[in-house]
Design an enzyme around this catalytic site. Structure first.
Site, PDB file in Angstrom:
ATOM      1  N   ASN A   1      13.476   4.564   4.907  1.00 44.60           N
ATOM      2  CA  ASN A   1      12.541   3.548   5.406  1.00 44.60           C
ATOM      3  C   ASN A   1      11.359   4.229   6.075  1.00 44.60           C
ATOM      4  O   ASN A   1      11.469   5.350   6.565  1.00 44.60           O
ATOM      5  CB  ASN A   1      13.269   2.668   6.437  1.00 44.60           C
ATOM      6  CG  ASN A   1      12.390   1.549   6.983  1.00 44.60           C
ATOM      7  OD1 ASN A   1      11.696   0.866   6.219  1.00 44.60           O
ATOM      8  ND2 ASN A   1      12.403   1.344   8.294  1.00 44.60           N
TER       9      ASN A   1
ATOM     10  N   LEU B   1      19.267  -0.579  13.880  1.00 42.95           N
ATOM     11  CA  LEU B   1      17.920  -0.965  13.453  1.00 42.95           C
ATOM     12  C   LEU B   1      16.914   0.142  13.784  1.00 42.95           C
ATOM     13  O   LEU B   1      16.757   0.517  14.951  1.00 42.95           O
ATOM     14  CB  LEU B   1      17.505  -2.266  14.147  1.00 42.95           C
ATOM     15  CG  LEU B   1      16.095  -2.767  13.810  1.00 42.95           C
ATOM     16  CD1 LEU B   1      15.990  -3.177  12.348  1.00 42.95           C
ATOM     17  CD2 LEU B   1      15.683  -3.896  14.727  1.00 42.95           C
TER      18      LEU B   1
ATOM     19  N   SER C   1       0.833  -1.216   0.000  1.00 43.12           N
ATOM     20  CA  SER C   1       0.000   0.000   0.000  1.00 43.12           C
ATOM     21  C   SER C   1       0.865   1.263   0.000  1.00 43.12           C
ATOM     22  O   SER C   1       0.463   2.283  -0.567  1.00 43.12           O
ATOM     23  CB  SER C   1      -0.964  -0.003   1.187  1.00 43.12           C
ATOM     24  OG  SER C   1      -0.294   0.206   2.402  1.00 43.12           O
TER      25      SER C   1
ATOM     26  N   ARG D   1      22.645 -14.163   5.095  1.00 40.61           N
ATOM     27  CA  ARG D   1      22.150 -12.800   4.941  1.00 40.61           C
ATOM     28  C   ARG D   1      23.072 -12.011   3.997  1.00 40.61           C
ATOM     29  O   ARG D   1      22.623 -11.225   3.171  1.00 40.61           O
ATOM     30  CB  ARG D   1      22.139 -12.150   6.332  1.00 40.61           C
ATOM     31  CG  ARG D   1      21.185 -11.018   6.496  1.00 40.61           C
ATOM     32  CD  ARG D   1      21.131 -10.584   7.949  1.00 40.61           C
ATOM     33  NE  ARG D   1      20.217 -11.355   8.765  1.00 40.61           N
ATOM     34  CZ  ARG D   1      18.891 -11.208   8.763  1.00 40.61           C
ATOM     35  NH1 ARG D   1      18.324 -10.315   7.977  1.00 40.61           N
ATOM     36  NH2 ARG D   1      18.124 -11.936   9.535  1.00 40.61           N
TER      37      ARG D   1
ATOM     38  N   LEU E   1      18.949  -5.447   6.999  1.00 36.61           N
ATOM     39  CA  LEU E   1      20.040  -5.343   6.020  1.00 36.61           C
ATOM     40  C   LEU E   1      21.392  -5.397   6.728  1.00 36.61           C
ATOM     41  O   LEU E   1      21.550  -4.886   7.845  1.00 36.61           O
ATOM     42  CB  LEU E   1      19.904  -4.033   5.242  1.00 36.61           C
ATOM     43  CG  LEU E   1      18.645  -3.974   4.357  1.00 36.61           C
ATOM     44  CD1 LEU E   1      18.337  -2.544   3.944  1.00 36.61           C
ATOM     45  CD2 LEU E   1      18.796  -4.874   3.142  1.00 36.61           C
TER      46      LEU E   1
ATOM     47  N   HIS F   1       8.715   3.392   9.234  1.00 37.36           N
ATOM     48  CA  HIS F   1       8.532   2.480  10.364  1.00 37.36           C
ATOM     49  C   HIS F   1       7.243   2.866  11.090  1.00 37.36           C
ATOM     50  O   HIS F   1       7.020   4.042  11.373  1.00 37.36           O
ATOM     51  CB  HIS F   1       9.729   2.573  11.307  1.00 37.36           C
ATOM     52  CG  HIS F   1       9.651   1.584  12.417  1.00 37.36           C
ATOM     53  ND1 HIS F   1       9.886   0.232  12.232  1.00 37.36           N
ATOM     54  CD2 HIS F   1       9.319   1.735  13.726  1.00 37.36           C
ATOM     55  CE1 HIS F   1       9.714  -0.398  13.382  1.00 37.36           C
ATOM     56  NE2 HIS F   1       9.369   0.484  14.295  1.00 37.36           N
TER      57      HIS F   1
HETATM   58  C1  GAR Z   1       3.734  -0.586   6.798  1.00 37.41           C
HETATM   59  O1  GAR Z   1       2.909  -0.368   7.909  1.00 37.41           O
HETATM   60  C2  GAR Z   1       5.170  -0.217   7.118  1.00 37.41           C
HETATM   61  O2  GAR Z   1       5.283   0.879   7.980  1.00 37.41           O
HETATM   62  C3  GAR Z   1       5.651  -1.468   7.787  1.00 37.41           C
HETATM   63  O3  GAR Z   1       5.086  -2.513   7.041  1.00 37.41           O
HETATM   64  C4  GAR Z   1       3.850  -2.075   6.490  1.00 37.41           C
HETATM   65  C5  GAR Z   1       3.865  -2.344   5.006  1.00 37.41           C
HETATM   66  O4  GAR Z   1       2.622  -2.125   4.446  1.00 37.41           O
HETATM   67  N1  GAR Z   1       7.061  -1.552   7.813  1.00 37.41           N
HETATM   68  C6  GAR Z   1       7.750  -2.126   8.800  1.00 37.41           C
HETATM   69  O5  GAR Z   1       7.232  -2.648   9.761  1.00 37.41           O
HETATM   70  C7  GAR Z   1       9.261  -2.085   8.621  1.00 37.41           C
HETATM   71  N2  GAR Z   1       9.901  -2.550   9.802  1.00 37.41           N
HETATM   72  P1  GAR Z   1       2.437  -2.035   2.882  1.00 37.41           P
HETATM   73  O6  GAR Z   1       3.043  -3.298   2.284  1.00 37.41           O
HETATM   74  O7  GAR Z   1       0.970  -1.989   2.675  1.00 37.41           O
HETATM   75  O8  GAR Z   1       3.130  -0.804   2.394  1.00 37.41           O
END
Ligand code: GAR
Length: 209
Positions: free
Chosen positions: A102, A139, A8, A60, A88, A104
């Site tokens: 990123n 992280l 999304s 990794r 990463l 978060h």
């Molecule tokens: C989002 O809420 C993003 O903030 C989170 O994953 C979701 C992805 O949603 N990211 C993390 O947790 C990174 N550590 P999406 O695939 O619908 O964009």
């Protein structure tokens, strides 16, 4: 763009790109999971896609080397992590330092890592939110660009809170990327500046109620 799931955030960034608000295009979408909805969104939009399945790599380091190889083949201004659920390696982060961003789903520095919404609820927090930050070796610890808050409602569970936070993610991520692409962000001597003005450690504030 690197992602692992539904995509999304990719969709919101793609919409900003198509409207001209982003100031750039998405050149490539890579997923580490074959079942990512994000790959379908990218394919339907005519964006080049690649699947680099982490399960095919013994370490990794080997996975990250493959990822880096795919990215180095392109001349990319920014590598956007949009729900990319892999940690990463330091080598990868160093290679793309200053070009890795990123989002978060917490009010960093609160709740790096996983299960952010449940942790905010368990702590009795009045607010939750999301943070866009540059990626460093720590992280979820790099310099924050933009942070948006939402109010925690009394009847929230982790899913309802995640859905409300996601709505602000879709606003702040394209904005932060646009700032980067138009070179409005500078990182100097440990401080991030927007248009020459130092940002607070939590990034520019984006309030939402
Ligand atoms: C989002 O809420 C993003 O903030 C989170 O994953 C979701 C992805 O949603 N990211 C993390 O947790 C990174 N550590 P999406 O695939 O619908 O964009």
């Amino acid at each position: 763009m690197l992602l692992s799931g539904r995509g999304s955030n990719l969709q919101s960034i793609l919409s900003a790109s198509q409207s001209g608000a982003l100031g750039g295009d998405i050149a490539l979408v890579i997923s580490n999971r074959p079942d990512s909805g994000g790959l379908d969104i990218a394919r339907d939009a005519g964006i080049e896609i690649a699947l680099i399945d982490h399960q095919a790599y013994a370490t990794r380091e080997a996975f990250d080397a493959s990822l880096a190889g795919a990215l180095e083949n392109q001349s990319l201004d920014l590598i956007v992590l949009a729900g990319f659920m892999r940690i990463l390696t330091p080598a990868f982060v160093s290679r793309f330092s200053g070009r890795l961003i990123n989002i978060h789903p917490s009010l960093l520095p609160l709740y790096p890592g996983l299960n952010t919404h449940q942790r905010a609820l368990d702590a009795g927090d009045t607010h939750a939110g999301a943070t866009v930050h540059y990626v460093t070796r720590e992280l979820d610890g790099g310099p924050s660009v933009l942070q948006a808050k939402v109010v925690v409602q009394p009847d929230d569970d982790a899913d309802s809170l995640a859905a409300r936070v996601l709505q602000v993610e879709h606003q702040i991520y394209p904005q932060a990327i646009a700032w980067h692409l138009s070179e409005r962000l500078q990182f100097t001597a440990g401080t991030l500046y927007l248009d020459g003005v130092a940002l607070p450690p939590t990034g520019q504030r984006w309030e939402s109620v």
